[in-house]
Design a protein around this motif. Structure first.
Motif, short mmCIF file in Angstrom:
data_model
loop_
_atom_site.label_atom_id
_atom_site.label_comp_id
_atom_site.label_asym_id
_atom_site.label_seq_id
_atom_site.Cartn_x
_atom_site.Cartn_y
_atom_site.Cartn_z
N CYS A 103 22.41 -16.08 6.91
CA CYS A 103 22.04 -16.21 5.48
C CYS A 103 22.30 -17.64 5.01
CB CYS A 103 22.85 -15.24 4.63
SG CYS A 103 22.22 -13.56 4.76
N ALA A 104 23.38 -18.25 5.51
CA ALA A 104 23.67 -19.65 5.14
C ALA A 104 22.57 -20.56 5.68
CB ALA A 104 25.04 -20.05 5.67
N LYS A 105 22.14 -20.31 6.92
CA LYS A 105 21.07 -21.14 7.51
C LYS A 105 19.77 -21.00 6.72
CE LYS A 105 22.26 -20.70 12.42
NZ LYS A 105 21.76 -20.02 13.60
N LEU A 106 19.52 -19.79 6.23
CA LEU A 106 18.25 -19.53 5.55
C LEU A 106 18.27 -19.92 4.08
CD1 LEU A 106 17.50 -16.06 7.18
CD2 LEU A 106 16.31 -18.21 7.62
N GLY A 107 19.43 -20.33 3.59
CA GLY A 107 19.50 -20.83 2.21
C GLY A 107 19.75 -19.78 1.15
N ALA A 108 20.37 -18.64 1.54
CA ALA A 108 20.79 -17.68 0.50
C ALA A 108 21.82 -18.38 -0.39
CB ALA A 108 21.39 -16.44 1.14
N ASP A 109 21.77 -18.13 -1.69
CA ASP A 109 22.73 -18.79 -2.59
C ASP A 109 24.11 -18.17 -2.48
OD1 ASP A 109 20.81 -20.57 -4.20
OD2 ASP A 109 19.86 -18.60 -4.32
N VAL A 110 24.13 -16.86 -2.23
CA VAL A 110 25.39 -16.10 -2.21
C VAL A 110 25.31 -15.09 -1.07
CG1 VAL A 110 26.96 -14.68 -3.62
CG2 VAL A 110 25.23 -16.08 -4.76
N ALA A 111 26.46 -14.81 -0.46
CA ALA A 111 26.54 -13.67 0.46
C ALA A 111 27.65 -12.78 -0.07
CB ALA A 111 26.87 -14.13 1.87
N THR A 112 27.35 -11.50 -0.27
CA THR A 112 28.43 -10.59 -0.64
C THR A 112 28.81 -9.78 0.58
OG1 THR A 112 29.30 -9.01 -2.23
CG2 THR A 112 26.96 -8.70 -1.63
N CYS A 113 30.07 -9.87 0.96
CA CYS A 113 30.49 -9.43 2.30
C CYS A 113 31.70 -8.51 2.22
CB CYS A 113 30.95 -10.63 3.12
SG CYS A 113 29.97 -12.11 2.89
N PRO A 114 31.81 -7.62 3.22
CA PRO A 114 33.09 -6.91 3.36
C PRO A 114 34.16 -7.92 3.78
CG PRO A 114 31.47 -6.17 5.02
CD PRO A 114 30.82 -7.25 4.22
N LEU A 115 35.41 -7.62 3.45
CA LEU A 115 36.51 -8.55 3.80
C LEU A 115 36.52 -8.81 5.31
CD1 LEU A 115 39.04 -10.13 2.93
CD2 LEU A 115 40.36 -8.03 3.28
N SER A 116 36.24 -7.76 6.10
CA SER A 116 36.28 -7.92 7.57
C SER A 116 35.31 -9.01 8.03
CB SER A 116 35.94 -6.59 8.25
OG SER A 116 34.65 -6.16 7.84
#
Ligand code: E4P
Length: 217
Positions: A178-191
Motif C-alpha cells: 500500500c505504501a508503494k502504491l501511494g495509499a495515504d493511510v493504512a489501517t492495520c491490526p497491531l500484529s
C-alpha cells in the motif's frame, strides 16, 4: 503514509500510541462487539476513551442505513469529540449523507468500498477518507491491491482530496505494498504494525553485537 490501528481494544491502541508512530484509529461495529462494548452509553464512552489515548482521527461508524438516521447518528458522533470522523457505509443513502456532512464541515470515512466506481462516488460526495477493503477482496481471490492503484490513479487524475485509507489489512506485506502504491493511510491490526519491526538478520546482528560488546566491557 499515515498508520491507523484497526481495533477497539484500548490496550492495543495504547501500545501502538506508545510506539510513537500512530496517526489514528478505525473501529467498526464488529470490532466494538469483539471487545464487549454494547449500548449507547458504553459506545459513547468508548469512543471518548479512544480519543483520549490518541491524538489523531478516530473513525466511528453509524448503524443506521437511511439518510435521516445516518445524519442523526453522525451528528451525535461528530459532536462527541473533535477527533471523531463519521464512518458511513457505501450505499445510496450513505453517499447522500457524506455529501450532507461534507457541506457541514463534518469529516467522513466511506467504508465497505470494493470497487473503483464506489471510490469515485465517495470522492465526488466529498468523503474525507475512502476505505477500500483489500483483505476481503483477496479472500475472494480478487486482487485487493489492484483496487488501491486504480483509486490512486483516478484520484490523481482529477486532484480529489479524499484520502485513500487502505483497510482490511491482514499482514505487513499489505502495508508495504500500500505504501508503494501511494495509499495515504493504512489501517492495520497491531500484529501487522509490529511485524514491520522484525527481520532475522536484525535479531542475529544484535545478538552478535551484544556478545562482542562483552569482550571490551
Ligand atoms: C476498517 O475500517 C475496516 O472496518 C476493517 O479494516 C475491516 O477489516 P476486516 O476485513 O479484517 O474485518
Amino acid at each position: 503514509m499515515k498508520f491507523f490501528i484497526d481495533t477497539a481494544d484500548l490496550a492495543q491502541i495504547k501500545e501502538a500510541q506508545d510506539l510513537g508512530v500512530l496517526d489514528g484509529v478505525t473501529t467498526n461495529p464488529s470490532l466494538m462487539a469483539k471487545v464487549g462494548i454494547s449500548g449507547e452509553a458504553a459506545v459513547t464512552k468508548h469512543y471518548i476513551d479512544i480519543c483520549n489515548i490518541v491524538t489523531g482521527d478516530v473513525s466511528a461508524e453509524v448503524i443506521a442505513t437511511d439518510f435521516d438516521g445516518m445524519v442523526r447518528e453522525g451528528e451525535k458522533l461528530a459532536a462527541l469529540h473533535k477527533q471523531i470522523v463519521v464512518k458511513i457505509p457505501m450505499i445510496k443513502d450513505g453517499i447522500k449523507a457524506i455529501k450532507y456532512f461534507s457541506s457541514k464541515g463534518i469529516r467522513t470515512n466511506c467504508t465497505l468500498v470494493f470497487s473503483a466506481g464506489q471510490a469515485l462516488l465517495a470522492a465526488k460526495a466529498g468523503a474525507t477518507y475512502v476505505s477500500p477493503f483489500i483483505g476481503r477482496l483477496d479472500d475472494i481471490s480478487t486482487d485487493g491491491l489492484n483496487l488501491i492503484s486504480e483509486i490512486r490513479l483516478i484520484y490523481d487524475n482529477y486532484g480529489f482530496n479524499t484520502q485513500i485509507l487502505a483497510a482490511s489489512i491482514r499482514h505487513q506485506m499489505h502495508i508495504i505494498d500500500c505504501a508503494k502504491l501511494g495509499a495515504d493511510v493504512a489501517t492495520c491490526p497491531l500484529s501487522a504494525i509490529l511485524a514491520l519491526l522484525k527481520h532475522p538478520l536484525t535479531d542475529n546482528g544484535l545478538k552478535q553485537f551484544l556478545e562482542d560488546a562483552k569482550k571490551f566491557a
